[in-house]
Enzyme design. Structure first.
Site, PDB file in Angstrom:
ATOM      1  N   HIS A 182      -1.150   0.235  -9.925  1.00 29.07           N
ATOM      2  CA  HIS A 182      -1.814  -0.719  -9.015  1.00 29.07           C
ATOM      3  C   HIS A 182      -2.444  -1.889  -9.797  1.00 29.07           C
ATOM      4  O   HIS A 182      -3.664  -2.058  -9.785  1.00 29.07           O
ATOM      5  CB  HIS A 182      -2.877  -0.010  -8.160  1.00 29.07           C
ATOM      6  CG  HIS A 182      -3.234  -0.792  -6.921  1.00 29.07           C
ATOM      7  ND1 HIS A 182      -3.657  -0.192  -5.763  1.00 29.07           N
ATOM      8  CD2 HIS A 182      -3.245  -2.126  -6.659  1.00 29.07           C
ATOM      9  CE1 HIS A 182      -3.904  -1.121  -4.856  1.00 29.07           C
ATOM     10  NE2 HIS A 182      -3.662  -2.310  -5.391  1.00 29.07           N
ATOM     11  N   ASP A 236       3.969  -0.320  -7.122  1.00 26.46           N
ATOM     12  CA  ASP A 236       2.686  -0.660  -7.747  1.00 26.46           C
ATOM     13  C   ASP A 236       1.560   0.097  -7.061  1.00 26.46           C
ATOM     14  O   ASP A 236       0.424   0.079  -7.524  1.00 26.46           O
ATOM     15  CB  ASP A 236       2.433  -2.174  -7.646  1.00 26.46           C
ATOM     16  CG  ASP A 236       1.157  -2.586  -8.373  1.00 26.46           C
ATOM     17  OD1 ASP A 236       0.960  -2.109  -9.516  1.00 26.46           O
ATOM     18  OD2 ASP A 236       0.350  -3.354  -7.819  1.00 26.46           O
ATOM     19  N   ARG A 290       0.858  -1.191   0.000  1.00 26.98           N
ATOM     20  CA  ARG A 290       0.000   0.000   0.000  1.00 26.98           C
ATOM     21  C   ARG A 290       0.890   1.236   0.000  1.00 26.98           C
ATOM     22  O   ARG A 290       1.924   1.275   0.692  1.00 26.98           O
ATOM     23  CB  ARG A 290      -0.903   0.033   1.246  1.00 26.98           C
ATOM     24  CG  ARG A 290      -2.076  -0.934   1.209  1.00 26.98           C
ATOM     25  CD  ARG A 290      -3.139  -0.528   0.174  1.00 26.98           C
ATOM     26  NE  ARG A 290      -4.265  -1.437   0.132  1.00 26.98           N
ATOM     27  CZ  ARG A 290      -4.406  -2.446  -0.738  1.00 26.98           C
ATOM     28  NH1 ARG A 290      -3.481  -2.672  -1.642  1.00 26.98           N
ATOM     29  NH2 ARG A 290      -5.487  -3.209  -0.714  1.00 26.98           N
ATOM     30  N   GLY A 321      -1.339  -5.122  -9.395  1.00 24.32           N
ATOM     31  CA  GLY A 321      -0.898  -6.372  -8.757  1.00 24.32           C
ATOM     32  C   GLY A 321      -1.826  -7.545  -9.010  1.00 24.32           C
ATOM     33  O   GLY A 321      -1.385  -8.635  -9.366  1.00 24.32           O
ATOM     34  N   SER A 322      -3.106  -7.345  -8.820  1.00 25.00           N
ATOM     35  CA  SER A 322      -4.041  -8.476  -8.954  1.00 25.00           C
ATOM     36  C   SER A 322      -4.678  -8.525 -10.343  1.00 25.00           C
ATOM     37  O   SER A 322      -5.623  -9.294 -10.564  1.00 25.00           O
ATOM     38  CB  SER A 322      -5.133  -8.382  -7.888  1.00 25.00           C
ATOM     39  OG  SER A 322      -5.983  -7.286  -8.170  1.00 25.00           O
TER      40      SER A 322
END
Ligand code: NAP
Length: 334
Positions: A296, A272, A248, A298-299
């Site tokens: 962002h 990220d 985060r 990552g997923s």
């Protein structure tokens, strides 16, 4: 179930149709099939117009006191499309008796893959190198060190937070012939194999900073970890250290990071996650060649996103049929 008793579900992000179909069998949906992100104000006005019994939202949607108070007593459940939960006011949820479903586990591999991509992109200056090709700089330098990066082989890797994602990153790094893995966190882990016992070493945070060539942030954001990476932390790191953050943005003090990168206190950073998200295009960090920033993602792998969506659907359906959720977030410690 008659329509009069059907619970109302507010969905604040776009989802593949099959998940919407599964939800509309049980819920009255407040859903807009648009990829445009809803603002805080727009979410508030949708809640006011149609107070929901449940809400489904991504990790970027702040669920604060104002949202919860506006929804009032009707709101029984939150389904967050994320493993992180720092965007939710847990204390307020606990006070109001609101249950929370989340999606741990299924995005571990996707985030760990991305962490490796970000680490290699940062350490081998991939973005800078691509820019050089586009700008006609390829072949212009006679310097044998042109575009050289930092190797992983024989390096010491420090992982702050050896949770599910931290461990999955560590497993992916081992075949790169790294020397050892230091990790910090709230407690030491137990390893079965002799190889792991040799490879992993639990150390205090400052020791990890001092010894690591690569520092990977994979811990949860909480009161203890917020701005854990500040001026003092960067001052302890090696001058050629590379820091990677896939956890985060709030774990890093970005002003301190900018100074550390600008003055050569550390070599490079790969992020990220940032504060805020999205990062404004004129943000100082974006002016630095030695800072690689991803939006962002990552997923953002197809399997992970589908499994996360399925978990959200299952959490919602289970809760409203009186069964335990697949993954319920405990707010006891809030
Ligand atoms: P997890 O298994 O719950 O791991 C959380 C880790 O945080 C644990 O290792 C824990 O250490 C550590 N931690 C908590 N408090 C700490 C402290 N005070 N100091 C140091 N470490 C501390 O969660 P996960 O699935 O690995 O996910 C980790 C984080 O990644 C999430 O919280 C989320 O914010 C982030 N994330 C990012 C993305 C992305 O798209 N970039 C996607 C998913 C998740 P102990 O084990 O020692 O208690």
């Amino acid at each position: 179930m008659t329509s009069a008793v059907r619970p109302r579900l507010l969905i604040v992000h776009q989802m593949p149709t099959q998940f919407i179909r599964a939800l509309e069998r049980v819920f009255d949906l407040d859903y807009k099939d648009t990829s445009t992100r809803f603002t805080h104000e727009q979410i508030l006005s949708r809640i006011r117009a149609n107070p929901p019994d449940a809400m489904l939202f991504p990790g970027q949607t702040k669920i604060d006191k104002e949202i919860l108070a506006t929804a009032g007593d009707k709101l029984k459940m939150l389904a967050t499309f994320s493993v992180g939960f720092d965007h939710i006011d847990l204390k307020e949820c606990k006070k109001r008796g609101i249950a929370i479903g989340y999606t741990p586990g299924v995005l571990t591999d996707g985030v760990a893959d991305l962490a490796i991509a970000l680490l290699l992109a940062t350490s081998r200056r991939v973005v800078e190198a691509m820019k050089a090709v586009r700008n006609g700089q390829w072949g212009q330098s006679s310097d044998i060190m042109w575009m050289c990066g930092k190797p992983l082989v024989n390096s010491t890797v420090g992982i702050v937070g050896l949770g599910q994602i931290g461990l999955a990153i560590a497993r992916r790094l081992q075949p790169f012939s790294i020397q050892r893995i230091l990790y910090s966190g709230t407690r030491e882990k137990q390893f079965d194999s002799e190889n792991d016992k040799r490879m992993f070493q639990f150390v205090e945070f400052n020791e990890l900073l001092r010894q690591s060539d690569f520092v990977i942030i994979a811990c949860a954001l909480n009161d203890q970890t917020r701005h854990m990476f500040n001026k003092q932390a960067f001052e302890q790191m090696k001058n050629d250290a590379i820091v990677i953050n896939i956890a985060r943005g709030g774990i890093i003090n970005q002003e301190a990071l900018y100074d550390a990168l600008k003055t050569g206190q550390i070599q490079a950073a790969g992020l990220d996650v940032t504060t805020p998200e999205p990062l404004p295009t004129d943000h100082p960090l974006l002016s630095l060649e030695n800072c690689t920033i991803f939006p962002h993602i990552g997923s953002a792998d197809v399997n992970a996103r589908h499994q996360m969506a399925q978990l959200c659907v299952d959490n919602l359906l289970n809760f409203f049929s009186g069964k335990p959720m697949v993954h319920e977030l405990k707010t006891d410690s809030a």
